[in-house]
Design an enzyme around this catalytic site. Sequence first.
Site, short mmCIF file in Angstrom:
data_model
loop_
_atom_site.label_atom_id
_atom_site.label_comp_id
_atom_site.label_asym_id
_atom_site.label_seq_id
_atom_site.Cartn_x
_atom_site.Cartn_y
_atom_site.Cartn_z
N TYR A 1 -6.43 2.10 6.46
CA TYR A 1 -5.53 1.03 6.06
C TYR A 1 -5.53 -0.17 7.00
CZ TYR A 1 -2.63 3.67 9.35
OH TYR A 1 -2.19 4.34 10.44
N LYS B 1 10.72 2.96 2.51
CA LYS B 1 10.66 4.42 2.35
C LYS B 1 11.26 4.86 1.02
CE LYS B 1 9.73 6.94 5.46
NZ LYS B 1 10.03 7.23 6.86
N CYS C 1 10.80 49.30 -6.26
CA CYS C 1 10.44 48.13 -7.07
C CYS C 1 11.61 47.81 -8.00
CB CYS C 1 9.18 48.43 -7.86
SG CYS C 1 8.84 47.17 -9.10
N ASP D 1 1.90 10.31 4.30
CA ASP D 1 2.58 11.00 5.38
C ASP D 1 1.62 12.01 5.99
OD1 ASP D 1 4.55 11.73 7.06
OD2 ASP D 1 5.60 13.01 5.62
N CYS E 1 10.16 48.61 -11.86
CA CYS E 1 9.79 49.93 -12.38
C CYS E 1 10.42 51.06 -11.56
CB CYS E 1 8.28 50.09 -12.43
SG CYS E 1 7.52 50.22 -10.81
N CYS F 1 4.69 47.00 -4.67
CA CYS F 1 4.86 48.07 -5.63
C CYS F 1 3.45 48.47 -6.00
CB CYS F 1 5.60 47.53 -6.86
SG CYS F 1 5.40 48.57 -8.31
N LYS G 1 2.32 4.57 1.37
CA LYS G 1 2.42 5.07 2.75
C LYS G 1 2.21 6.57 2.72
CE LYS G 1 5.33 4.95 6.87
NZ LYS G 1 5.26 6.37 7.19
N GLU H 1 0.85 -1.21 0.00
CA GLU H 1 0.00 0.00 0.00
C GLU H 1 0.87 1.24 0.00
OE1 GLU H 1 -1.98 -0.23 3.76
OE2 GLU H 1 -2.87 -2.17 3.31
N CYS I 1 3.31 49.09 -13.59
CA CYS I 1 4.62 48.45 -13.49
C CYS I 1 4.63 47.24 -14.42
CB CYS I 1 4.87 48.03 -12.05
SG CYS I 1 6.23 46.87 -11.84
S1 IVH Z 1 -0.02 0.21 8.89
C1 IVH Z 1 0.81 -1.68 12.95
N1 IVH Z 1 -0.44 1.27 6.55
O1 IVH Z 1 2.80 5.15 9.00
C2 IVH Z 1 1.04 -1.05 11.64
N2 IVH Z 1 0.49 2.63 8.24
O2 IVH Z 1 5.38 4.82 10.28
C3 IVH Z 1 0.28 0.17 11.54
N3 IVH Z 1 0.89 4.95 7.59
O3 IVH Z 1 1.62 5.14 12.30
C4 IVH Z 1 0.54 0.95 10.36
N4 IVH Z 1 0.15 4.76 5.53
O4 IVH Z 1 0.36 6.52 10.55
C5 IVH Z 1 0.01 1.47 7.78
N5 IVH Z 1 -0.89 2.09 4.43
C6 IVH Z 1 -0.45 2.29 5.67
C7 IVH Z 1 0.03 3.54 6.12
C8 IVH Z 1 0.49 3.67 7.41
C9 IVH Z 1 0.66 5.58 6.44
C10 IVH Z 1 1.48 5.58 8.78
C11 IVH Z 1 0.75 5.29 10.07
C12 IVH Z 1 1.78 4.70 11.00
C13 IVH Z 1 3.03 5.20 10.38
C14 IVH Z 1 4.20 4.30 10.77
#
Ligand code: IVH
Length: 675
Positions: free
Chosen positions: A233, A321, A415, A122, A418, A433, A120, A118, A438
């Site tokens: 997720y 990552k 500016c 942020d 101009c 400005c 990930k 999946e 200008c």
């Molecule tokens: S599973 C026990 N799936 O990443 C495992 N986490 O670095 C629980 N996160 O705290 C996490 N996308 O906030 C999982 N597809 C995904 C995710 C995901 C983002 C975040 C989540 C977790 C953090 C860990």
Amino acid sequence: MQKNIDPEVIKRVTQLREALHHHSYRYYVLDDPEISDSEYDRMMQELIRLETNYPDLSSPDSPTLRVGAPPLDKFETIEHSIPMLSLDNGFSDADIFEFDLRVKRGLDTDDTIFYTAEPKLDGVAVELVYENGRLISASTRGDGFRGELITSNVRTIRSVPMVLEKGKDRKNPSLLEVRGEVFIGKKGFKRLNDSRLDQNLPPFANPRNAAAGSLRQLDSKVTAKRPLEIFFYGIGRVADLDLESHGDTLQALKELGIRINSNIRTKITIEEAVDYYRDLGERRNLLPYDIDGMVIKVDSLRLQRLLGATSRSPRWAIAYKFKASQETTQVLDIEVQVGRTGALTPVAHLFPVKIGGVTVGRATLHNEDEIRRKDIRIGDTVLVQRAGDVIPEIVKVITSKRSGEERIFKMPLNCPVCGSPVIRAQDEAALRCIDISCLAQIKQRIKHFASKGAFDIDGLGDKLVEQLVDKDLLFSYADIFRLKEDALKNLERMGSKSAANILSAIEESKRITLSRFIYALGIRHVGDHVAGILAKTFGRLEILMSAAPDELEAIEGVGPVVAESVGRFFGADENRKIVDAIITSGVQILGEGVQEEGTLSGKVFVLTGTLATITRDEARKLIEKAGGKVTGSVSRNTDYLVAGASPGSKLKRAEALGVDIIDEQTLMKLMIEDR
Ligand code: IVH
């Protein structure tokens, strides 16, 4: 529900709630709306009215709570029934193959293990609890054991279901704890920061901070205005669901109306997961949200249980990552740019570095306060970050690398384009400005006018606009529509073919929707979103231009600052002349939004077959003139299908959807009636 209330009212409230839940699911979870935004708004307004008149009918899962609840003094905390763990990280293919071996060792097997992969995201991890299909609480991850209760805030996120969909063959589980990541998408982030800069508020450094800050508001009405989204997720405790694999879990969530990411691969081998990581990495910039890697999870829940977890993270999952989207480089110089509203923006010229596959040579510094706050000097070594589509930013100065030769930057008093003196308006961070002639401002305004969300003139890009302005061929918007092939042909790198292409793109751009037209004018504080609201509210340019200040302020989604700016813009003679000049140069605004007076206002038509007395194009013009809208295909939003001789497949579709089918005569009658 209460006794003394008219049962019809109770029925209507229930109906509206169900319909609104259903339509926000279609829109925010499936991304496939069945009704127009205005229809949705009308239902919401009706429900708000009923709930205000009958407070006894209020309910914790009413869609009206999407706009926020009364503010809190502080957040309560709540214990997670199963701790919310973190993830182990991997940074190379070798780390991932190592993980696969660890899994096999843990299970004492040589068999192939199947995984789910999946994206990930942020953002901020949250846990939501549903009892008998109703959302009863939502909390942050906190320290993994206890999180803060942010239920009212999470209710404002449109893609969070307040009641679960009862799937075809499923009843709602009596208990479902579901986990996901709250985030802000790239577009939402840009819009949010643009509007903060417009209001002289400090911008958020990245979408993650913006999401975290928005979720931790004591006043959920503030959260409601932030473009938060969620992908789920995983689950915590659950009752009544029969699940064997993580893939099953995601499928079950989907069937309950819970939003899951669409870029998920299930039942794949570790080699396929590594391939998918590459693929996702290549597509990363195209996704509408930032991702910082991929999560690989053992698919079988039985095997997950056997593997268990350490105190920190499960043994059955790993985050692979992506390479950091931050790099260090050097500030070569700081240049000042003049924007379309005259604001002076300092921009850092950097020694070019590759960040996430893209070479970065510049970073915005926003304003002088920002430079002071981060203490950025010319010659400094800095940490630069790129978050998806977002303009690169300097995160911080690496002060340990200072040699003492660095120079402090000061904003100019004049500016840089101009030469007129610049001013700093009260309560504003930006210097401006204020000479509207200008050349820098003119160039920026015209670039904006021709840009994608505005007139969208293909080929009339930044470089060409600059050349045309420098050669005195362009000065105002309307000049664009007077450009001649001869003038264009003589420019650098321009043959007669490209000149002709640009002229035809200009010609094509002349038919434009009202909201794009308003956006194109470059009124301060009016981005595409506000332009859309104004177009929808007023329907016609003349009506907007003569709107009184209180009319503007009364619009939902338009605050006093925006209202003032719009009022002032159209109040100024020179701006009215500019608008006139655009219209007289042949620009036509297409009928859009609700029209106060048109007999067909708000109605959507589709035309098919040969009409007897007029052409389809003429019919379209007549409908638009009467305030209606003509679209190319029949959908649930269509009000009428006008069918002539030998109609096409549209007729069948209209019949299937129960759309009113009318002939030409009836159309004419509709246009005359109510006049
Ligand atoms: S599973 C026990 N799936 O990443 C495992 N986490 O670095 C629980 N996160 O705290 C996490 N996308 O906030 C999982 N597809 C995904 C995710 C995901 C983002 C975040 C989540 C977790 C953090 C860990």
